[in-house]
Design a protein around this motif. Structure first.
Motif, PDB file in Angstrom:
ATOM      1  N   GLY A 271       0.814  -1.213   0.000  1.00 50.30           N
ATOM      2  CA  GLY A 271       0.000   0.000   0.000  1.00 50.30           C
ATOM      3  C   GLY A 271       0.844   1.258   0.000  1.00 50.30           C
ATOM      4  O   GLY A 271       0.559   2.212  -0.729  1.00 50.30           O
ATOM      5  N   ILE A 272       1.899   1.265   0.805  1.00 50.79           N
ATOM      6  CA  ILE A 272       2.801   2.421   0.854  1.00 50.79           C
ATOM      7  C   ILE A 272       3.487   2.615  -0.494  1.00 50.79           C
ATOM      8  O   ILE A 272       3.570   3.739  -1.004  1.00 50.79           O
ATOM      9  CB  ILE A 272       3.842   2.248   1.986  1.00 50.79           C
ATOM     10  CG1 ILE A 272       3.142   2.338   3.348  1.00 50.79           C
ATOM     11  CG2 ILE A 272       4.967   3.273   1.862  1.00 50.79           C
ATOM     12  CD1 ILE A 272       3.990   1.868   4.510  1.00 50.79           C
ATOM     13  N   LEU A 273       3.961   1.520  -1.083  1.00 48.83           N
ATOM     14  CA  LEU A 273       4.602   1.621  -2.393  1.00 48.83           C
ATOM     15  C   LEU A 273       3.627   2.115  -3.443  1.00 48.83           C
ATOM     16  O   LEU A 273       3.981   2.935  -4.302  1.00 48.83           O
ATOM     17  CB  LEU A 273       5.180   0.261  -2.809  1.00 48.83           C
ATOM     18  CG  LEU A 273       6.351  -0.241  -1.981  1.00 48.83           C
ATOM     19  CD1 LEU A 273       6.714  -1.660  -2.397  1.00 48.83           C
ATOM     20  CD2 LEU A 273       7.550   0.686  -2.080  1.00 48.83           C
ATOM     21  N   HIS A 274       2.404   1.643  -3.362  1.00 43.53           N
ATOM     22  CA  HIS A 274       1.378   2.055  -4.323  1.00 43.53           C
ATOM     23  C   HIS A 274       1.112   3.565  -4.226  1.00 43.53           C
ATOM     24  O   HIS A 274       0.972   4.246  -5.232  1.00 43.53           O
ATOM     25  CB  HIS A 274       0.092   1.270  -4.078  1.00 43.53           C
ATOM     26  CG  HIS A 274      -1.026   1.630  -4.990  1.00 43.53           C
ATOM     27  ND1 HIS A 274      -1.037   1.291  -6.320  1.00 43.53           N
ATOM     28  CD2 HIS A 274      -2.178   2.312  -4.764  1.00 43.53           C
ATOM     29  CE1 HIS A 274      -2.144   1.741  -6.873  1.00 43.53           C
ATOM     30  NE2 HIS A 274      -2.856   2.367  -5.956  1.00 43.53           N
ATOM     31  N   GLU A 275       1.065   4.072  -3.025  1.00 39.59           N
ATOM     32  CA  GLU A 275       0.735   5.481  -2.799  1.00 39.59           C
ATOM     33  C   GLU A 275       1.916   6.429  -2.956  1.00 39.59           C
ATOM     34  O   GLU A 275       1.744   7.572  -3.357  1.00 39.59           O
ATOM     35  CB  GLU A 275       0.149   5.658  -1.393  1.00 39.59           C
ATOM     36  CG  GLU A 275      -1.197   4.993  -1.196  1.00 39.59           C
ATOM     37  CD  GLU A 275      -2.279   5.606  -2.071  1.00 39.59           C
ATOM     38  OE1 GLU A 275      -2.282   6.847  -2.255  1.00 39.59           O
ATOM     39  OE2 GLU A 275      -3.110   4.834  -2.584  1.00 39.59           O
ATOM     40  N   HIS A 276       3.130   5.972  -2.621  1.00 38.51           N
ATOM     41  CA  HIS A 276       4.240   6.911  -2.480  1.00 38.51           C
ATOM     42  C   HIS A 276       5.476   6.607  -3.316  1.00 38.51           C
ATOM     43  O   HIS A 276       6.537   7.170  -3.043  1.00 38.51           O
ATOM     44  CB  HIS A 276       4.671   6.987  -1.012  1.00 38.51           C
ATOM     45  CG  HIS A 276       3.551   7.388  -0.113  1.00 38.51           C
ATOM     46  ND1 HIS A 276       3.061   8.679  -0.054  1.00 38.51           N
ATOM     47  CD2 HIS A 276       2.800   6.662   0.751  1.00 38.51           C
ATOM     48  CE1 HIS A 276       2.061   8.724   0.822  1.00 38.51           C
ATOM     49  NE2 HIS A 276       1.886   7.521   1.323  1.00 38.51           N
ATOM     50  N   SER A 277       5.371   5.748  -4.289  1.00 41.94           N
ATOM     51  CA  SER A 277       6.541   5.489  -5.120  1.00 41.94           C
ATOM     52  C   SER A 277       6.114   5.376  -6.574  1.00 41.94           C
ATOM     53  O   SER A 277       4.927   5.344  -6.889  1.00 41.94           O
ATOM     54  CB  SER A 277       7.249   4.204  -4.676  1.00 41.94           C
ATOM     55  OG  SER A 277       6.575   3.068  -5.169  1.00 41.94           O
ATOM     56  N   GLU A 278       7.103   5.315  -7.433  1.00 41.90           N
ATOM     57  CA  GLU A 278       6.814   5.177  -8.853  1.00 41.90           C
ATOM     58  C   GLU A 278       6.547   3.726  -9.242  1.00 41.90           C
ATOM     59  O   GLU A 278       6.196   3.461 -10.387  1.00 41.90           O
ATOM     60  CB  GLU A 278       7.970   5.756  -9.665  1.00 41.90           C
ATOM     61  CG  GLU A 278       8.096   7.260  -9.485  1.00 41.90           C
ATOM     62  CD  GLU A 278       9.214   7.848 -10.311  1.00 41.90           C
ATOM     63  OE1 GLU A 278       9.691   7.189 -11.243  1.00 41.90           O
ATOM     64  OE2 GLU A 278       9.603   8.977 -10.015  1.00 41.90           O
TER      65      GLU A 278
END
Length: 121
Positions: free
Chosen positions: A99-106
């Motif tokens: 979820g964090i990667l989905h929201e805050h990374s490319e």
């Protein structure tokens, strides 16, 4: 537990729970065991690359299973396949990071694992 496999240089003993692995061929099982043996070979390299001690096992998270591979050296080991719900802390951690990667990374996380109970778009 979905399945367990013990293997060495020449053989493999694989046990599956009822309904797991239906339709899986012996050739497919052999491919899995061959892949596990290759992972054993890379153990020493990974231990020196990460420099955090001995590598005892690897864990892979799939939609329908967690696969834990215990490396026992010299092309010998044990693989255990579990339902993701058997390790809720681990699966929740993985879901949180996705979820964090989905929201805050490319990085693109196209969908959430089925065991999360939700779907990311």
């Amino acid at each position: 537990m979905r399945a367990v496999a013990h293997y060495d240089h020449n053989s493999a003993d694989i046990r599956t729970a009822d309904g797991v692995g239906d339709g899986v061929t012996d050739d497919h099982v052999q491919e899995i065991i061959d892949d596990l043996r290759l992972q054993d070979v890379s153990q020493t390299r990974q231990e020196s690359l990460f420099d955090v001690g001995s590598l005892y096992c690897t864990i892979r998270a799939f939609d329908d299973a967690l696969v834990v591979h215990f490396i026992q050296g010299d092309a010998r080991g044990t693989m255990i396949s579990l339902e993701p719900s058997t390790a809720p802390g681990l699966t929740e951690f993985i879901y949180d990071v996705l979820g964090i990667l989905h929201e805050h990374s490319e990085q693109e996380i196209n969908r959430a694992p089925q065991w999360t109970g939700s779907k990311q778009d």
